[in-house]
Each structure stands twice: as structure tokens, then as C-alpha cells.
Design an enzyme around this catalytic site. Sequence first.
Site, mmCIF file in Angstrom:
data_model
loop_
_atom_site.group_PDB
_atom_site.id
_atom_site.type_symbol
_atom_site.label_atom_id
_atom_site.label_comp_id
_atom_site.label_asym_id
_atom_site.label_seq_id
_atom_site.Cartn_x
_atom_site.Cartn_y
_atom_site.Cartn_z
ATOM 1 N N SER A 1 33.556 -40.742 -15.754
ATOM 2 C CA SER A 1 34.504 -39.719 -16.212
ATOM 3 C C SER A 1 35.924 -40.248 -16.165
ATOM 4 O O SER A 1 36.267 -41.073 -15.300
ATOM 5 C CB SER A 1 34.385 -38.511 -15.284
ATOM 6 O OG SER A 1 35.488 -37.666 -15.453
ATOM 7 N N TYR B 1 34.040 -34.136 -6.769
ATOM 8 C CA TYR B 1 33.297 -34.495 -7.979
ATOM 9 C C TYR B 1 33.819 -35.809 -8.542
ATOM 10 O O TYR B 1 33.058 -36.734 -8.832
ATOM 11 C CB TYR B 1 33.417 -33.372 -9.029
ATOM 12 C CG TYR B 1 33.117 -33.860 -10.423
ATOM 13 C CD1 TYR B 1 31.798 -34.099 -10.814
ATOM 14 C CD2 TYR B 1 34.149 -34.143 -11.325
ATOM 15 C CE1 TYR B 1 31.525 -34.599 -12.080
ATOM 16 C CE2 TYR B 1 33.874 -34.636 -12.585
ATOM 17 C CZ TYR B 1 32.567 -34.865 -12.958
ATOM 18 O OH TYR B 1 32.300 -35.367 -14.194
ATOM 19 N N LYS C 1 32.115 -39.839 -8.935
ATOM 20 C CA LYS C 1 32.062 -40.705 -10.122
ATOM 21 C C LYS C 1 32.626 -42.089 -9.783
ATOM 22 O O LYS C 1 32.038 -43.120 -10.118
ATOM 23 C CB LYS C 1 32.833 -40.079 -11.295
ATOM 24 C CG LYS C 1 32.173 -38.833 -11.881
ATOM 25 C CD LYS C 1 30.852 -39.164 -12.555
ATOM 26 C CE LYS C 1 30.201 -37.960 -13.218
ATOM 27 N NZ LYS C 1 28.812 -38.210 -13.628
#
Length: 339
Positions: free
Chosen positions: A124, A152, A156
Amino acid sequence: MRILLAGGAGYIGSHVAVALLDVGHDVLVVDDYSNSTPASLDRVERITGRSIDVVEADLADLPASRAELSGERFDAVIHLAGLKAVGESVTEPSRYYRTNLSSTLNLLDIMREHAVSKLVFSSSATVYSPAAEGVENLDESQPSGLGITNPYGWTKAMNEQIIRDVQRSRPGLQAALLRYFNPIGAHPSGLIGEDPAGIPNNLLPYVAQVAIGRRDRLAVFGDQYPTPDGTGVRDYIHVMDLAEGHLAALQHLEPGVDTFNLGTGEGHSVLDVVRMFSDASGKDIPYEIVAPRPGDVARAVADPSKARKRLGWQATRSFAEACQDAWRWQSQNPGGYPI
Ligand code: UDP
């Protein structure tokens, strides 16, 4: 090739499945349906006229996943399995780290056990550190893994590092880390699309639900950013372009780990999205300006030239087309997939 598509029933996974099947690959989906439904895969079969093999398993559970996949043959893995709600990751960090890191570690073990060396990983743009003064569009050499504002995003960045370290210990491994900007839109059939559980966190599904009358108005998070209209600017990429980026990455894998932005290189503000979606749907999108959302940056737009040069891939669908396709999905499926 027969591709193991981890997280294949989700929004991006279902579109990647269509792209793979359309060019003749076979697809084996692994999903635990924790944030998706088998209905999306039925729709993929309808769109492509092909059938998909499916294994229901939680990749964070190694013994179960290993057992479910033991008799399966596959040539490559596209890994999009994981939890993805930014806000939820702040309130439930342990669950996010456990799920998102374990699934990657386990998949890497399973790949070794099956002597599979090709991996495409869903990363991301949130892994990028806030852009330094004067940096406009982000290229892959920009610093990443510093100043990330939520668990989150950290999962990644950590997964990227895990894949790099495992590759160093296993030089035959060929991996592409794909840094997605903001995927929007839907397959033009209107049969598959984004179907978030509960109140959408992301702008496009929220706007789509306002247009269809499921929500009263959009809250625009801040209008005092240093951008042309003061609202946040992002690089919105049609999910079918994004899906085709996975195909290109798969075709160009070579030993080592490489990183690619998947974006359009164009920025649009929140108010641009409101206007474009209103045009696409013919509906008013009432909105109000509220306080900025903590952790948001003013602007995040890709420099996608590396993927163009190295993968021969670039986004071809317009922002208008993405909004029209998103609206077709939303209006044909006002409550999302059938339960
Ligand atoms: N945004 C907004 N209202 C919403 C959701 C998002 O104004 O209800 C804004 C957000 O501040 C950002 C842009 O829309 O500028 C895209 O947000 P999204 O959560 O979709 O993606 P992000 O880029 O944050 O991952």
C-alpha cells in the site's frame, strides 16, 4: 499457470481473479470469508465463464492452511489476504499484527513446502513516509516505513520487510511488492465491486452509499489542506487497471524483490470525487466539512513510471469511467452481495 489467490473473494481479489481467468490462467482461491463472501466468486465465474477452485481456510492458521493446501499444485501466489480497516487497526492492533503478519509468514512457509518461488504481494502507498517539502508525486525510492500512523500501515511495511528478508535467505524467491494507491470502481459488468461491512471507511463506497440513499451526507475531512480546493488529494485508480497490474507484475518476476507503485499519477480532491460521482450517478451528494481525520496527509499521488518502464503497465481507464463503473455496481446491488 495455476495461481493461488490468497484473499481472492475480496474487492481487489475478485477483480484480480477476473483478470487472471480472462487471459487463461487457472485460479485457486484461499479465503476465510472473514470480510468477504463466496457470492463474489460465483459472480466472477459468471463474468468469465470459467470455474474457480476454492479452499476455505484462515491463512493465519498454519496447520489448517497447510492441511487444506497439501494436495494442491500451484505455480505462483498472489497474496491479498488480510485485514484492512485503518481505524479498526488502531483499536485492535494485536489482531491486525497477528493476522496480517502470520498470514504472510505462513504463506511463505507453504510456498517453500510446495517449491513455489513466485510471489506478488499487495502492499500500500501508506508505507510511504510523509512526503518531504517539494516532493510532488511519490516514486518507489521515497522513504518508507517511517512515520506510519496506524497498525494497518505498519503491517504492510513489516510484510514488505519480511518478504525481503526471506528472499535473502532463499535467493530463488521472486517477489513483487505492489504499492496500491486508492483503488476505486468496479468491473464494467456491475456484477462485482466493493461491498464494505458496516459504515464504509473509504471515500468512494461512502459517496456511493450517499448517492443510493443509504447515508444522509458525506463528512469531508478537512478543507484547509495546502491543495487547490483545500480538501485531501489522492490518486484514484480503477480496480481493473490495478488488477491488470498484478498480471504484469507476475509476468515480469525475476529473482529478488522489487517494488512498484500502482497508481495513475493524477490527483483528485475529495470535492472532485463528489462532483464526478454526482455526474456519474445523476444524484446530489450532500456533504459537510468536518475536522481533518487524524493521520491523513494532504496529498498522496503516485509516480507510476517505474511500472510503465519495467512492467509495460499503465492505468488506461479514466477517473470518470471509474466513477461510472462504481455507480453501476452500487445501483445494481444497492445492499451489496446477496447474503
Ligand atoms: N475522506 C473524507 N470523508 C470520508 C472518507 C474519506 O473526506 O468519509 C477523505 C480522506 O480524508 C482522504 C480521501 O477522502 O483525503 C481518501 O480517503 P480514503 O479513506 O478513501 O483513503 P486513504 O487515502 O485515506 O487511504
